[in-house]
Scaffold this active site. Structure first.
Site: not given
Length: 304
Positions: A129, A243
């Protein structure tokens, strides 16, 4: 037609999952999507204590993706067990708990707390993260740290263990080698790329945290390349993401070496994307006479 896939100890009835941080705890999408059709749900990242996340503005749309700096806002692992698991157990899909810590000990403690919860089929160790000051990407760019954290979680949790890697490294293969050496069942790859946006009227960063994690179509070629590189050198199963918004995107990841795929940013603008991709995979298998979805994994033909 066999759509099931195996990532070590984690078996999915089909290869289509949804990515942590984009699907809440499942209930947020349950009125829009039949959760039973998903191969798995990676729930919002969990920490030992609840987190409020970063101050706003935390999200900005870019020309080909999204920047976020949520900062791991979540209810904490104990509330997750008490209030979210009872909802998730109603559905015939695998629950993957994404866990986040600021130390080796915190990751291990999270694994121990979740070990008795049989509804959690796997843990996804988030070592990538970019939106927290401690842990996260600082762990995910160091092979020795990846090995240490993954090893501790592996010993504390008896079911599936996946480690989620960051693309914000020079070479992702050593990171993946550390995951494999530590005994994980698979690798989730990739998380977001670090990016930023500027408000030119105010001459200030749009995000309060200045930088954030870029996801969506802009990062797909990078994620795809990294999946290919890791699959070319290692045998460990890969949960590919980055994506993916169409069945063609999903097929590219499978052909590059992913065993399963995860939908992220696309959930925000079309919650039906995972089901459309699943339907598209079935049609592709019929068209090209694939009996098992696993036959597509790593089927890329490279002439050199």
């Amino acid at each position: 037609m066999n759509l099931s896939v195996q990532l070590g100890r984690l078996k999915l009835k089909n290869p289509v999952t949804v990515a942590s941080g984009t699907y809440g705890y499942g209930e947020e999408f349950s009125e829009l999507v039949d959760l039973n059709q998903l191969g798995g749900i990676a729930v919002k990242g969990l920490t030992l204590k609840p987190r409020k996340g970063n101050p706003p503005q935390r999200i900005v749309e870019t020309p080909s993706g999204m920047l976020n700096s949520i900062g791991l806002q979540n209810v904490g692992v104990d509330t997750f067990i008490e209030k979210k698991i009872p909802f998730l157990k109603k559905f015939d899909t695998q629950v993957i708990a994404n866990i986040n810590g600021v130390s080796d000990e915190e990751y291990e403690e999270l694994a121990k707390r979740l070990e008795p919860i049989q509804e959690v089929a796997a843990l996804e160790i988030n070592l990538s993260c970019p939106n927290v000051k401690e842990g996260g990407i600082h762990f995910g760019s160091k092979p020795d740290k990846i090995y240490e954290v993954t090893s501790r979680v592996r010993k504390a949790f008896s079911r599936g263990v996946l480690t989620k890697l960051s693309p914000n490294v020079t070479d992702i293969v050593p990171m993946a080698e550390a995951v494999e050496a530590a005994g994980a069942d698979g690798i989730s790859m990739v998380n977001t790329l670090v990016g930023m946006a500027i408000d030119v009227e105010r001459r200030q960063p749009v995000l309060k945290s200045i930088t954030g994690g870029l996801s969506g179509p802009a990062i797909k070629p990078i994620a795809l390349r990294m999946v290919y590189e890791v699959h070319s050198k290692l045998d460990i199963p890969i949960l590919g993401m980055g994506g993916i918004a169409t069945v063609e995107d999903a097929l590219e990841f499978l052909m590059a070496g992913a065993t399963a795929i995860s939908i992220g940013t696309a959930n925000f603008y079309n919650p039906l994307t995972p089901l459309k991709i699943l339907d598209g995979l079935k049609k592709y298998m019929e068209k090209f006479n694939f009996k098992k979805i696993s036959e597509i994994t790593g089927s890329l033909k490279v002439n050199q």
